[in-house]
Design a protein around this motif. Structure first.
Motif, PDB file in Angstrom:
ATOM      1  N   ASP A 205       0.710  -1.199   0.055  1.00 31.24           N
ATOM      2  CA  ASP A 205      -0.164   0.007   0.222  1.00 31.24           C
ATOM      3  C   ASP A 205       0.888   1.252   0.128  1.00 31.24           C
ATOM      4  O   ASP A 205       1.087   1.690   0.939  1.00 31.24           O
ATOM      5  CB  ASP A 205      -1.010  -0.023   1.250  1.00 31.24           C
ATOM      6  CG  ASP A 205      -1.939   1.121   0.999  1.00 31.24           C
ATOM      7  OD1 ASP A 205      -2.005   1.781   0.090  1.00 31.24           O
ATOM      8  OD2 ASP A 205      -2.737   1.040   2.039  1.00 31.24           O
ATOM      9  N   GLY A 208      -1.591   4.607   0.497  1.00 30.08           N
ATOM     10  CA  GLY A 208      -2.322   4.850   1.691  1.00 30.08           C
ATOM     11  C   GLY A 208      -3.676   4.601   1.574  1.00 30.08           C
ATOM     12  O   GLY A 208      -4.447   5.353   1.972  1.00 30.08           O
ATOM     13  N   ASP A 211      -6.349   1.028   5.581  1.00 35.40           N
ATOM     14  CA  ASP A 211      -5.849   1.304   7.170  1.00 35.40           C
ATOM     15  C   ASP A 211      -5.375   0.107   7.576  1.00 35.40           C
ATOM     16  O   ASP A 211      -5.658  -0.418   8.628  1.00 35.40           O
ATOM     17  CB  ASP A 211      -6.964   1.914   7.695  1.00 35.40           C
ATOM     18  CG  ASP A 211      -8.294   0.644   8.016  1.00 35.40           C
ATOM     19  OD1 ASP A 211      -8.115  -0.340   7.208  1.00 35.40           O
ATOM     20  OD2 ASP A 211      -9.275   0.942   8.625  1.00 35.40           O
ATOM     21  N   SER A 213      -2.371  -0.579   8.692  1.00 39.53           N
ATOM     22  CA  SER A 213      -1.507  -0.327   9.736  1.00 39.53           C
ATOM     23  C   SER A 213      -2.402  -0.191  11.064  1.00 39.53           C
ATOM     24  O   SER A 213      -2.077  -1.038  11.986  1.00 39.53           O
ATOM     25  CB  SER A 213      -0.642   0.846   9.303  1.00 39.53           C
ATOM     26  OG  SER A 213      -1.434   2.248   9.413  1.00 39.53           O
TER      27      SER A 213
END
Length: 252
Positions: A205, A208, A211, A213
Motif C-alpha cells: 500500500d 495509503g 487502513d 496499519s
C-alpha cells in the motif's frame, strides 16, 4: 441554470485525451465549460463527494449525451451512495460506448441497493471476460463482498483466492485485494492468517489506500494516543495541581 465556481487553476486541459476527444462533439465554449466541471468532479470526488456530485449534475445538464459525462455523473452519485442513480448513469454510459469497464462498479451498485444476489450473478456473466486484469480483480472484490452480504464469509475467502492474490508482483490493485482477503479471514476466525495478510497489504500500500496499519495495530493490541488529547490531559492535570497549590497557600 445555476453555475458553480470553478477553481482558478482549472482549465479543462487536465482531462484525459479520450474525454477531450468526446467533448469535441460540442460547441467550443460549451465543451470548455463541461471540461472544467468534470475536472472539479475529479478533484473533489474523494474528499468532498457532495460537492463533486453538484459539479457532476451541472456537467450532466450541459452535456447528457456525452458518455464521459454520464460516467462521471455515475461515479459522483456512487460517491454519495445514490446507488440507483449511479447505476442508471453507468448503464447509459455503457449503452453509448459498448464498453464493459463499468461492469464491476455496476455490480457494486447492486450490492448498495441490497441486491447481492444480482451482483454475484453479474460476476458470472460473459462481460467479465472482456474486462482487463484490473477490472477482473475489481469484479472478484465485488463478488466476495456480495458473498459476505449474503452471510457466506467462507465463500468470500475462497472467492478472493486467485493467481493475483498469490503473486508477489505489486500492482495497483494488490493492496486492496490483500486487505480484502485479510478482512475476510478475520471474519471467519483465522486471526493469525489475517494478521499476515494485513501486513502484506501494508507492504503493497504505497498510496495509503487502506487502513492496514491500523488493523495490524488493533490485532497486536497497540493503542494509539492522540497527541492533542495527551496535551489536553496534561493541561488539565496542570490546572488541578495549580488549584491544589492555591488551596494550600490559602490554608497557610
Amino acid at each position: 441554470m445555476r453555475r458553480l465556481p470553478i477553481d482558478e487553476d482549472v482549465t479543462g486541459e487536465e482531462l484525459d485525451k479520450d474525454v477531450k476527444q468526446e467533448l469535441m462533439s460540442l460547441p467550443k465554449t460549451l465543451a470548455e465549460d463541461v471540461a472544467r466541471n468534470l475536472v472539479m468532479v475529479a478533484r473533489l470526488l474523494d474528499e468532498e463527494p457532495e460537492q463533486a456530485y453538484a459539479y457532476a449534475k451541472v456537467a450532466l445538464r450541459l452535456a447528457s449525451r456525452v458518455p464521459s459525462v454520464r460516467e462521471a455523473a455515475g461515479f459522483a452519485a456512487y460517491g454519495v451512495q445514490k446507488y440507483s442513480e449511479a447505476l442508471a448513469e453507468f448503464r447509459a454510459a455503457r449503452r453509448m460506448t459498448g464498453l464493459q469497464h463499468l461492469w464491476p462498479v455496476m455490480a457494486d451498485c447492486e450490492r448498495g441497493l441490497g441486491r447481492p444476489e444480482k451482483a454475484l450473478a453479474m460476476a458470472g456473466e460473459p462481460e467479465v471476460h472482456k474486462l482487463d486484469k484490473a477490472g477482473q480483480v475489481e469484479m472478484r472484490l465485488v463478488a466476495a463482498g456480495a458473498r459476505r452480504d449474503m452471510g457466506q464469509p467462507d465463500a468470500a475467502v475462497v472467492t478472493l483466492q486467485s493467481p493475483e492474490l498469490a503473486s508477489n508482483s505489486i500492482q495497483p490493485w494488490t493492496a486492496r485485494l490483500r486487505y480484502a482477503y485479510a478482512d475476510a479471514l478475520l471474519e471467519v476466525g483465522r486471526q493469525d492468517e489475517a494478521r499476515e495478510w494485513f501486513a502484506k497489504a501494508l507492504e503493497a500500500d504505497q498510496g495509503g489506500l487502506t487502513d492496514a496499519s491500523d488493523r495490524l495495530a488493533e490485532l497486536d493490541g497497540v493503542e494509539f494516543i492522540d497527541a492533542l488529547d495527551e496535551e489536553a490531559e496534561d493541561f488539565e492535570a496542570g490546572e488541578v495541581d495549580e488549584a491544589a497549590a492555591g488551596e494550600t497557600e490559602s490554608k497557610d
